[in-house]
Scaffold this motif. Sequence first.
Motif, PDB file in Angstrom:
ATOM      1  N   TYR A  36       0.838  -1.257  -0.026  1.00 51.43           N
ATOM      2  CA  TYR A  36       0.200  -0.007  -0.010  1.00 51.43           C
ATOM      3  C   TYR A  36       1.039   1.345  -0.145  1.00 51.43           C
ATOM      4  CZ  TYR A  36      -3.885  -3.024   1.347  1.00 51.43           C
ATOM      5  OH  TYR A  36      -4.743  -4.177   1.606  1.00 51.43           O
ATOM      6  N   GLY A  43      -5.922   7.887   3.492  1.00 53.09           N
ATOM      7  CA  GLY A  43      -5.802   6.284   3.849  1.00 53.09           C
ATOM      8  C   GLY A  43      -4.999   5.784   2.795  1.00 53.09           C
ATOM      9  N   PRO A  44      -4.382   4.566   3.438  1.00 54.92           N
ATOM     10  CA  PRO A  44      -3.529   3.785   2.193  1.00 54.92           C
ATOM     11  C   PRO A  44      -4.451   3.464   1.030  1.00 54.92           C
ATOM     12  CG  PRO A  44      -3.400   2.771   4.522  1.00 54.92           C
ATOM     13  CD  PRO A  44      -4.354   3.731   4.582  1.00 54.92           C
ATOM     14  N   GLN A  49      -0.745  -6.849  -5.231  1.00 53.31           N
ATOM     15  CA  GLN A  49      -0.678  -8.004  -4.308  1.00 53.31           C
ATOM     16  C   GLN A  49      -0.313  -9.165  -5.067  1.00 53.31           C
ATOM     17  OE1 GLN A  49      -4.722  -9.974  -3.516  1.00 53.31           O
ATOM     18  NE2 GLN A  49      -4.337  -9.257  -1.334  1.00 53.31           N
ATOM     19  N   TYR A  93      -5.878 -14.879   2.855  1.00 53.47           N
ATOM     20  CA  TYR A  93      -6.600 -14.332   1.652  1.00 53.47           C
ATOM     21  C   TYR A  93      -7.592 -13.636   2.342  1.00 53.47           C
ATOM     22  CZ  TYR A  93      -8.971 -13.927  -2.689  1.00 53.47           C
ATOM     23  OH  TYR A  93      -9.554 -13.631  -3.689  1.00 53.47           O
ATOM     24  N   PHE A  95      -7.734 -12.239   5.400  1.00 57.01           N
ATOM     25  CA  PHE A  95      -7.249 -11.258   6.522  1.00 57.01           C
ATOM     26  C   PHE A  95      -7.656 -11.852   7.977  1.00 57.01           C
ATOM     27  CE2 PHE A  95      -5.128  -8.386   3.646  1.00 57.01           C
ATOM     28  CZ  PHE A  95      -5.962  -8.671   2.365  1.00 57.01           C
TER      29      PHE A  95
ATOM     30  N   PHE B  34     -12.385  -3.336   8.875  1.00 56.92           N
ATOM     31  CA  PHE B  34     -11.598  -3.313   9.883  1.00 56.92           C
ATOM     32  C   PHE B  34     -11.487  -1.690  10.349  1.00 56.92           C
ATOM     33  CE2 PHE B  34      -9.861  -7.340   8.892  1.00 56.92           C
ATOM     34  CZ  PHE B  34     -10.012  -7.627   7.749  1.00 56.92           C
ATOM     35  N   LEU B  46      -4.347  -1.825  14.230  1.00 52.04           N
ATOM     36  CA  LEU B  46      -5.570  -2.391  14.128  1.00 52.04           C
ATOM     37  C   LEU B  46      -6.179  -2.426  15.378  1.00 52.04           C
ATOM     38  CD1 LEU B  46      -7.752  -4.025  12.526  1.00 52.04           C
ATOM     39  CD2 LEU B  46      -6.440  -6.113  13.060  1.00 52.04           C
ATOM     40  N   ILE B  93      -8.931   5.316  10.447  1.00 48.32           N
ATOM     41  CA  ILE B  93      -9.244   4.722   9.208  1.00 48.32           C
ATOM     42  C   ILE B  93      -9.712   3.233   9.154  1.00 48.32           C
ATOM     43  CG2 ILE B  93      -7.942   4.269   7.035  1.00 48.32           C
ATOM     44  CD1 ILE B  93      -5.579   5.528   8.254  1.00 48.32           C
ATOM     45  N   HIS B  97     -13.165  -5.427   3.015  1.00 49.19           N
ATOM     46  CA  HIS B  97     -12.700  -6.523   2.542  1.00 49.19           C
ATOM     47  C   HIS B  97     -13.875  -7.237   2.173  1.00 49.19           C
ATOM     48  CE1 HIS B  97     -11.326 -10.922   2.466  1.00 49.19           C
ATOM     49  NE2 HIS B  97     -10.345 -10.192   1.500  1.00 49.19           N
ATOM     50  N   GLY B 100     -14.136 -12.402  -1.471  1.00 49.60           N
ATOM     51  CA  GLY B 100     -14.249 -13.040  -2.447  1.00 49.60           C
ATOM     52  C   GLY B 100     -13.428 -12.704  -3.746  1.00 49.60           C
ATOM     53  N   GLY B 101     -13.677 -13.159  -4.866  1.00 51.99           N
ATOM     54  CA  GLY B 101     -13.002 -12.785  -6.088  1.00 51.99           C
ATOM     55  C   GLY B 101     -13.591 -11.239  -6.587  1.00 51.99           C
ATOM     56  N   GLU B 105     -11.493  -8.110  -2.838  1.00 45.37           N
ATOM     57  CA  GLU B 105     -10.557  -9.184  -2.408  1.00 45.37           C
ATOM     58  C   GLU B 105      -9.576  -9.049  -1.721  1.00 45.37           C
ATOM     59  OE1 GLU B 105     -10.087 -11.320  -6.183  1.00 45.37           O
ATOM     60  OE2 GLU B 105      -8.033 -10.182  -6.528  1.00 45.37           O
ATOM     61  N   THR B 106      -9.206  -7.733  -1.772  1.00 42.23           N
ATOM     62  CA  THR B 106      -8.047  -7.175  -0.791  1.00 42.23           C
ATOM     63  C   THR B 106      -8.635  -6.105   0.294  1.00 42.23           C
ATOM     64  OG1 THR B 106      -5.958  -6.530  -0.687  1.00 42.23           O
ATOM     65  CG2 THR B 106      -7.228  -5.380  -2.234  1.00 42.23           C
ATOM     66  N   GLN B 107      -7.968  -5.747   1.152  1.00 40.71           N
ATOM     67  CA  GLN B 107      -8.450  -4.701   1.776  1.00 40.71           C
ATOM     68  C   GLN B 107      -8.369  -3.363   1.234  1.00 40.71           C
ATOM     69  OE1 GLN B 107      -7.409  -3.929   6.212  1.00 40.71           O
ATOM     70  NE2 GLN B 107      -6.569  -5.960   6.209  1.00 40.71           N
ATOM     71  N   TYR B 108      -9.431  -2.474   1.186  1.00 40.60           N
ATOM     72  CA  TYR B 108      -9.511  -1.281   0.634  1.00 40.60           C
ATOM     73  C   TYR B 108      -9.627  -0.254   1.850  1.00 40.60           C
ATOM     74  CZ  TYR B 108      -9.261  -3.315  -4.063  1.00 40.60           C
ATOM     75  OH  TYR B 108      -8.589  -4.090  -4.986  1.00 40.60           O
ATOM     76  N   PHE B 109      -9.070   0.946   1.604  1.00 46.81           N
ATOM     77  CA  PHE B 109      -9.098   1.746   2.679  1.00 46.81           C
ATOM     78  C   PHE B 109      -9.964   2.957   2.627  1.00 46.81           C
ATOM     79  CE2 PHE B 109      -6.011  -0.102   5.981  1.00 46.81           C
ATOM     80  CZ  PHE B 109      -5.407  -1.022   5.305  1.00 46.81           C
ATOM     81  N   GLY B 110     -10.470   3.581   3.427  1.00 43.83           N
ATOM     82  CA  GLY B 110     -11.392   4.995   3.502  1.00 43.83           C
ATOM     83  C   GLY B 110     -10.244   5.854   3.410  1.00 43.83           C
TER      84      GLY B 110
END
Lengths: 110, 118
Positions: A36, A43-44, A49, A93, A95, B34, B46, B93, B97, B100-101, B105-110
């Motif tokens: 990130y 935010g990041p 990935q 995957y 988290f 999160f 976290l 922050i 997530h 799924g596909g 599928e990854t963590q996206y941040f605000g």
Amino acid sequence: LAKTTQPISMDSYEGQEVNITCSHNNIATNDYITWYQQFPSQGPRFIIQGYKTKVTNEVASLFIPADRKSSTLSLPRVSLSDTAVYYCLVGDYNFNKFYFGSGTKLNVKP
Amino acid sequence: GAVVSQHPSWVICKSGTSVKIECRSLDFQATTMFWYRQFPKQSLMLMATSNEGSKATYEQGVEKDKFLINHASLTLSTLTVTSAHPEDSSFYICSAHGGGGGAGETQYFGPGTRLLVL
């Protein structure tokens, strides 16, 4: 749980390729590696990935050796706007368990 | 795609009051959200993990009665800082997530919420 280690800071010049390495010696079989970028007071932002070998997208490449104990984020031809903190995150995957590194402050100079 | 919003972007409140921060996934369903806090020049810490429809899981040292988290739908989670004090001032922050596909599928941040407690 795979703890990550990154250099605290790096300097570069505009137009150069920058490689930032993250060490994760205890990475688990089902862990992925995510990078990130974060600017101050934001935010990041997701960069890339991967799980193994090499992944490339429009902004970066991610190199992961066969033993997966480290990973290298490669930024081609950086500009001043790439000055930011870069974090690697290692986790499964979904988290369920993951570790956010302490970040690498990249300073791009003109 | 994969956009996460937070509201408000900054808030100033008096000591002893409660503050609610919203986190929304705008274009995907977030099975997990999160919440992090970040102090100047430090990494993200976290605070808790929330799954839609269930109680949040808090990290060690985070007071669950002080930081109330609700994840009532697949696109909305809220963090309420109850009886805020100056030491709660920080940058909060959220991330989402999809589990799924495709997008999420990854963590996206605000974008984060700056809280200042006077």
